[in-house]
Enzyme design. Structure first.
Site, short mmCIF file in Angstrom:
data_model
loop_
_atom_site.label_atom_id
_atom_site.label_comp_id
_atom_site.label_asym_id
_atom_site.label_seq_id
_atom_site.Cartn_x
_atom_site.Cartn_y
_atom_site.Cartn_z
N TYR A 180 5.38 15.49 -28.24
CA TYR A 180 4.33 14.47 -28.22
C TYR A 180 4.45 13.46 -27.08
CZ TYR A 180 3.85 16.42 -32.88
OH TYR A 180 3.70 17.28 -33.93
N HIS A 227 -5.71 16.44 -30.01
CA HIS A 227 -4.35 16.87 -30.37
C HIS A 227 -3.52 16.79 -29.11
CE1 HIS A 227 -5.16 18.34 -34.42
NE2 HIS A 227 -6.30 18.80 -33.93
#
Length: 147
Positions: free
Chosen positions: A22, A104
């Protein structure tokens, strides 16, 4: 003009949780990047680990409860794990009159099988998947009709 950015579960841990997947930027850093790139946009940011909060906020944006004189132009939604599990969130997005852009950070198609399907993609106005945290800027640009 206002853009609402909604983050779902565990995204309060951006910059700390699994930076190899991430990234290392916090949401505060990402919001600053968006403001620098698009200073004319007023951002409203909310995050919750609770599914019902996300649904309530989407419905509020559509019902005018969040709207001021300029209104909410669009919603950037990173629903986290709820993308793969929440029919209720899907229903709220599908009902939305305000365009919702799904984000995302990671490429969900290259992840575990249970993460590869998003229940939101076909009811969102647009999806940005696997472009890292830069996907947030791209989503706001899409809402503004820039990209």
């Amino acid at each position: 003009m206002k853009v609402l950015i909604l983050n779902g579960p565990n995204l309060n841990r951006l910059g700390l949780r699994k930076p190899e997947i991430y990234g290392s930027k916090t949401m505060a850093q990402i919001l600053l990047e968006i403001q620098r790139a698009l200073p004319e946009v007023r951002l409203e940011y909310r995050q919750s680990n609770h599914e019902g909060d996300l649904i309530d906020w989407i419905q509020e944006a559509n019902g005018g409860l969040m709207n001021d004189e300029n209104g909410v132009k669009g919603i950037v939604l990173n629903a986290g794990g709820y993308s793969h599990t929440s029919v209720a969130l899907r229903d709220a997005v599908e009902e939305s009159e305000v365009p919702v852009v799904e984000v995302h950070i990671s490429d969900i198609k290259a992840r575990e099988p249970f993460r590869q399907v998003s229940l939101l993609t076909d009811v969102c106005a647009h999806s940005i998947i696997g472009k890292g945290t830069g996907g947030y800027v791209e989503a706001v640009e899409w809402i503004l009709g820039i990209s």
